[in-house]
Motif scaffolding. Structure first.
Motif, PDB file in Angstrom:
ATOM      1  N   ALA A  12     -13.991  -0.343  -0.064  1.00 32.49           N
ATOM      2  CA  ALA A  12     -13.222   0.483  -0.987  1.00 32.49           C
ATOM      3  C   ALA A  12     -11.792  -0.010  -1.084  1.00 32.49           C
ATOM      4  O   ALA A  12     -11.257  -0.591  -0.132  1.00 32.49           O
ATOM      5  CB  ALA A  12     -13.230   1.933  -0.506  1.00 32.49           C
ATOM      6  N   PRO A  13     -11.151   0.170  -2.253  1.00 39.48           N
ATOM      7  CA  PRO A  13      -9.769  -0.300  -2.400  1.00 39.48           C
ATOM      8  C   PRO A  13      -8.840   0.368  -1.396  1.00 39.48           C
ATOM      9  O   PRO A  13      -8.901   1.577  -1.168  1.00 39.48           O
ATOM     10  CB  PRO A  13      -9.421   0.109  -3.845  1.00 39.48           C
ATOM     11  CG  PRO A  13     -10.745   0.232  -4.533  1.00 39.48           C
ATOM     12  CD  PRO A  13     -11.695   0.738  -3.503  1.00 39.48           C
ATOM     13  N   GLY A  14      -7.984  -0.437  -0.787  1.00 43.11           N
ATOM     14  CA  GLY A  14      -6.994   0.086   0.153  1.00 43.11           C
ATOM     15  C   GLY A  14      -7.518   0.280   1.548  1.00 43.11           C
ATOM     16  O   GLY A  14      -6.801   0.738   2.437  1.00 43.11           O
ATOM     17  N   SER A  19      -8.503  -0.745   9.903  1.00 44.48           N
ATOM     18  CA  SER A  19      -8.406   0.704   9.832  1.00 44.48           C
ATOM     19  C   SER A  19      -9.756   1.347  10.062  1.00 44.48           C
ATOM     20  O   SER A  19      -9.862   2.424  10.649  1.00 44.48           O
ATOM     21  CB  SER A  19      -7.846   1.115   8.453  1.00 44.48           C
ATOM     22  OG  SER A  19      -8.719   0.663   7.425  1.00 44.48           O
ATOM     23  N   ALA A  20     -10.832   0.679   9.608  1.00 39.11           N
ATOM     24  CA  ALA A  20     -12.163   1.216   9.868  1.00 39.11           C
ATOM     25  C   ALA A  20     -12.500   1.146  11.341  1.00 39.11           C
ATOM     26  O   ALA A  20     -13.201   2.002  11.876  1.00 39.11           O
ATOM     27  CB  ALA A  20     -13.204   0.445   9.044  1.00 39.11           C
ATOM     28  N   SER A  95       0.421  -2.470  11.935  1.00 41.25           N
ATOM     29  CA  SER A  95       0.292  -2.673  10.491  1.00 41.25           C
ATOM     30  C   SER A  95      -1.096  -3.219  10.187  1.00 41.25           C
ATOM     31  O   SER A  95      -1.280  -4.430  10.053  1.00 41.25           O
ATOM     32  CB  SER A  95       1.374  -3.642   9.993  1.00 41.25           C
ATOM     33  OG  SER A  95       1.249  -3.857   8.599  1.00 41.25           O
ATOM     34  N   PRO A  96      -2.087  -2.326  10.090  1.00 36.18           N
ATOM     35  CA  PRO A  96      -3.461  -2.792   9.846  1.00 36.18           C
ATOM     36  C   PRO A  96      -3.602  -3.591   8.553  1.00 36.18           C
ATOM     37  O   PRO A  96      -4.509  -4.406   8.431  1.00 36.18           O
ATOM     38  CB  PRO A  96      -4.266  -1.491   9.788  1.00 36.18           C
ATOM     39  CG  PRO A  96      -3.436  -0.484  10.513  1.00 36.18           C
ATOM     40  CD  PRO A  96      -2.008  -0.872  10.243  1.00 36.18           C
ATOM     41  N   ASP A  97      -2.723  -3.324   7.585  1.00 38.86           N
ATOM     42  CA  ASP A  97      -2.799  -4.042   6.311  1.00 38.86           C
ATOM     43  C   ASP A  97      -2.012  -5.342   6.326  1.00 38.86           C
ATOM     44  O   ASP A  97      -1.884  -6.005   5.289  1.00 38.86           O
ATOM     45  CB  ASP A  97      -2.269  -3.165   5.173  1.00 38.86           C
ATOM     46  CG  ASP A  97      -3.146  -1.946   4.951  1.00 38.86           C
ATOM     47  OD1 ASP A  97      -4.366  -2.067   5.194  1.00 38.86           O
ATOM     48  OD2 ASP A  97      -2.621  -0.896   4.542  1.00 38.86           O
TER      49      ASP A  97
END
Length: 334
Positions: A12-14, A19-20, A95-97
């Protein structure tokens, strides 16, 4: 939440893989506890790196102060790249992203490579020192190389071997599935390059006429366009009307134009004496039954006539095809 729900949220976007991974319910595994935002393995990595980083500012050599930071570019692989790897491990938690891979390597893979290379370099320092001391030479390095080596060896343990040793293997269990980087995927099979297809026969009308097994013509190796003599047929010998060079009239009693001296055949008379023919312009040789063009003959190549029907010729191509030439006007016979 089911396993399919994990795959949907993973794409999914974002939503990121990291994070999962921080959501235990998403994978159905037991929650993972640690120290603050870090796991036990990550805390051990930070501790070993702090020791190596601080010690790297002390002198490596016994004579004169010279740390690894002042020894040319030795600092890059000994402490610089391992520091970058630890920084990425910390950044992944806060910062997971952020940066999730270095090239085709994941953060943990990059850290394993960085720590292993650094440990080998520090081992080379120790090996060189021992090789110098063994024959009675001086001890050149300080205690720093030993501390750095064992610190990097600990980092190798917590990165390379951790997936196989409890409780550190907990960091690698129940991670969400993710597609591999392009450079990390399986290689494609290699197949043999296909051979080029031969040119169509129609494109080779200007080639020299080839002799068939059931024909008596022989191609001249010097001038492939010059008609060659045929073997005797019914005790009669056929000879070309043109010489090998420049199509000049051949010596002997043969006429330059046999059609001018020989009487015209009767309409119903068919001659099976083969001869070479040269048409003034390109003309179609067609199938006798369907009337469809089979190939073309032209003024640039001699054609083999296997039967003379008077108003038409039966022509054989060099590939074995046989058709009828209905327009025989202005044909030069060989």
């Amino acid at each position: 939440m089911t396993e399919n729900d994990v795959d949907a949220s993973d794409t999914a976007p974002g939503t990121t893989h990291e994070s999962a991974a921080n959501e235990p319910a998403a994978t159905g595994a037991a929650p993972q506890y640690g120290v603050g935002p870090f796991t036990i393995r990550e805390v051990a990595i930070l501790g070993a790196w702090v020791i190596a980083f601080v010690v790297s500012f002390f002198s490596v050599w016994d004579r004169g102060f010279q740390s690894v930071w002042t020894s040319g570019i030795d600092w890059i692989l000994t402490i610089g790249v391992p520091t970058v790897a630890v920084f990425l491990i910390v950044l992944r938690r806060f910062s997971p992203d952020g940066i999730r891979r270095v090239g085709s390597l994941g953060v943990d893979q990059f850290a394993s490579v960085a720590f292993s290379v650094s440990a080998v370099i520090w081992l080379e320092y120790i090996w060189s020192t021992v090789a110098t001391v063994a024959p009675g030479g001086p001890w050149l390095t300080t205690w720093v190389v030993w501390v750095e080596f064992f610190a990097m060896l600990a980092l190798v343990f917590f990165s390379v071997f951790a997936p196989f040793i409890a409780p550190f293997d907990e960091d690698f269990r129940a991670r969400p599935e993710a597609p591999a980087h392009r450079n990390a995927r399986a290689v494609r099979p290699v197949v043999a390059r296909p051979r080029p297809e031969p040119a169509p026969v129609e494109d080779r009308d200007d080639s020299a006429p080839a002799a068939d097994d059931d024909e008596t013509g022989v191609v001249d190796p010097i001038d492939p366009y010059a008609p060659a003599p045929a073997a005797a047929t019914d005790e009669q010998t056929w000879a070309p009307a043109y010489a090998r060079s420049g199509y000049a009239p051949a010596e002997g009693p043969v006429d330059a134009d046999p059609a001018a001296s020989a009487p015209a055949p009767e309409p119903e008379t068919v001659s099976h004496q083969p001869f070479w023919a040269l048409v003034p312009v390109e003309r179609d040789v067609v199938d006798e039954q369907t009337g469809q063009p089979l190939f073309r003959i032209g003024p640039t190549a001699w054609a083999l006539v296997v039967a003379d029907r008077g108003s038409s010729f039966v022509v054989r191509h060099d590939d074995g095809r046989v058709g009828v030439l209905y327009d025989v006007s202005g044909v030069t016979r060989g």
